[in-house]
Design an enzyme around this catalytic site. Structure first.
Site, mmCIF file in Angstrom:
data_model
loop_
_atom_site.group_PDB
_atom_site.id
_atom_site.type_symbol
_atom_site.label_atom_id
_atom_site.label_comp_id
_atom_site.label_asym_id
_atom_site.label_seq_id
_atom_site.Cartn_x
_atom_site.Cartn_y
_atom_site.Cartn_z
ATOM 1 N N ARG A 84 -16.563 6.277 6.295
ATOM 2 C CA ARG A 84 -15.299 5.820 6.890
ATOM 3 C C ARG A 84 -15.282 5.990 8.413
ATOM 4 N NH1 ARG A 84 -10.932 5.751 3.072
ATOM 5 N NH2 ARG A 84 -11.799 4.661 1.279
ATOM 6 N N ASP A 133 5.175 4.710 6.932
ATOM 7 C CA ASP A 133 3.771 5.062 6.734
ATOM 8 C C ASP A 133 3.324 5.813 7.984
ATOM 9 O OD1 ASP A 133 1.478 3.847 4.621
ATOM 10 O OD2 ASP A 133 0.659 4.616 6.503
HETATM 11 C C1 LIG Z 1 -3.150 3.659 -1.098
HETATM 12 S S1 LIG Z 1 -1.875 3.404 0.089
HETATM 13 C C2 LIG Z 1 -0.459 3.308 -0.985
HETATM 14 C C3 LIG Z 1 0.347 2.057 -0.765
HETATM 15 C C4 LIG Z 1 1.471 1.835 -1.756
HETATM 16 N N1 LIG Z 1 2.373 2.960 -1.828
HETATM 17 C C5 LIG Z 1 0.909 1.521 -3.128
HETATM 18 O O1 LIG Z 1 0.915 2.388 -4.016
HETATM 19 O O2 LIG Z 1 0.440 0.388 -3.337
HETATM 20 C C6 LIG Z 1 -1.721 5.041 0.806
HETATM 21 C C7 LIG Z 1 -0.935 5.044 2.109
HETATM 22 O O3 LIG Z 1 -0.575 6.388 2.428
HETATM 23 C C8 LIG Z 1 -0.533 6.512 3.829
HETATM 24 N N2 LIG Z 1 -0.540 7.938 4.191
HETATM 25 C C9 LIG Z 1 -1.556 8.832 4.109
HETATM 26 N N3 LIG Z 1 -1.159 10.033 4.545
HETATM 27 C C10 LIG Z 1 0.150 9.914 4.898
HETATM 28 C C11 LIG Z 1 1.129 10.818 5.415
HETATM 29 N N4 LIG Z 1 0.835 12.100 5.670
HETATM 30 N N5 LIG Z 1 2.363 10.338 5.670
HETATM 31 C C12 LIG Z 1 2.669 9.031 5.427
HETATM 32 N N6 LIG Z 1 1.795 8.134 4.940
HETATM 33 C C13 LIG Z 1 0.551 8.570 4.678
HETATM 34 C C14 LIG Z 1 -1.772 5.726 4.265
HETATM 35 O O4 LIG Z 1 -1.683 5.344 5.623
HETATM 36 C C15 LIG Z 1 -1.756 4.547 3.301
HETATM 37 O O5 LIG Z 1 -1.132 3.411 3.859
#
Ligand SMILES: C[S@@+](CC[C@H](N)C(=O)[O-])C[C@H]1O[C@@H](n2cnc3c(N)ncnc32)[C@H](O)[C@@H]1O
Length: 273
Positions: free
Chosen positions: A39, A146
């Protein structure tokens, strides 16, 4: 020059893991070395660095690169109507539990707490619009947040590849979407319901309000147990009594009753007190 790094020292992995944990709650065990390498190689290239030691020096002194690193380490995979049962539960919740209050003037508030590129937010917007079709004065606000500001930009632009059209049932697509420049977007009535803001789930939340439904899906999997449990506690407090929280397919809230929650379906919990 081929500057693809295949190896990372224990020390560099430790620094990267600690920073990822402190900034975003993302927990990377020693077993994640290959993931970190694959990554972050792009970040090394973009910064013209030749090894992870140099990259560690950079992230220790540069907050912007720390954010880029978090964005590179997390996956943004999402889809319209992903885990569709949650949108069915949302529809039922609004119709059976909250419709009267909303018709009486209460604003319907929904939070997608790790919204990635916005598909979850727009799916929720289409879902509640259908339920509230007969209540044109209903006030609806769907907040998408996000940690990744690149994803929030995409969410706000709301222009999606036609490839993604197939995840949206055709009658909903025809009702709520518009094809535009070889892509598609949403009609104004949907765009008006949504807001997007940056928010780190493990930091302070800059609002006090409660929600009728919260989607917090496929993000807690990155956190360790303690961070996850704190998150579930904080989210439960932000639900109205009777409101529901939807979590990812591989996530679980242990001891929901201690948070005033009761399981109500697949990876779904209702606040009961
Ligand atoms: C796999 S995506 C999930 C998207 C959507 N909720 C779904 O289930 O389809 C995970 C998201 O979590 C966000 N993320 C990771 N750590 C985070 C944090 N500490 N606070 C807010 N968002 C976070 C990432 O940027 C990413 O966009």
């Amino acid at each position: 020059m081929n500057n693809k790094n295949e190896k990372i020292s224990h020390r560099s992995l430790g620094i990267i893991s600690q920073i990822a944990y402190d900034v975003s709650g993302i927990f990377l065990s020693d077993k994640k070395a290959d993931l970190v390498i694959s990554r972050l190689n792009k970040r090394l290239r973009e910064n013209k660095l030749s090894n992870f030691e140099e990259y560690c020096d950079l992230i220790q002194s540069n907050a912007t690169e720390r954010s880029q690193m978090i964005a590179a380490l997390t996956t943004n995979v999402t889809a319209f109507y992903r885990e569709v049962h949650h949108f069915n539960y949302l529809s039922r919740l609004v119709e059976e539990k909250f419709i009267r209050r909303i018709q009486d003037g209460e604003e319907l508030r929904i939070w997608s707490a790790a919204c990635s590129s916005g598909e979850e937010v727009y799916s929720a917007a289409m879902t509640v619009s259908e339920v509230l079709m007969g209540s044109p004065s209903a006030k609806i606000k769907i907040l998408g947040t996000d940690i990744d500001t690149n994803m929030l930009k995409k969410s706000k632009i709301a222009l999606y590849d036609l490839e993604e059209k197939k995840s949206i049932p055709l009658e909903k697509f025809n009702k709520f979407c518009l094809e535009k420049e070889g892509a598609f977007t949403f009609k104004r009535e949907i765009l008006e319901l949504v807001r997007f803001n940056p928010l780190n789930l493990i930091a302070g939340w800059p609002f006090e309000s409660k929600f009728h439904a919260i989607f917090c899906r496929n993000v807690a999997i990155y956190f360790d147990k303690l961070t996850r449990e704190k998150l579930w506690f904080r989210l439960a407090q932000r639900l109205h009594v009777g409101g529901e929280i939807y979590i990812g397919h591989s996530e679980r809230i242990s001891n929901p009753e201690l948070l005033g929650l009761r399981p109500v379906g697949l990876n779904s919990y209702k606040r009961v007190k």
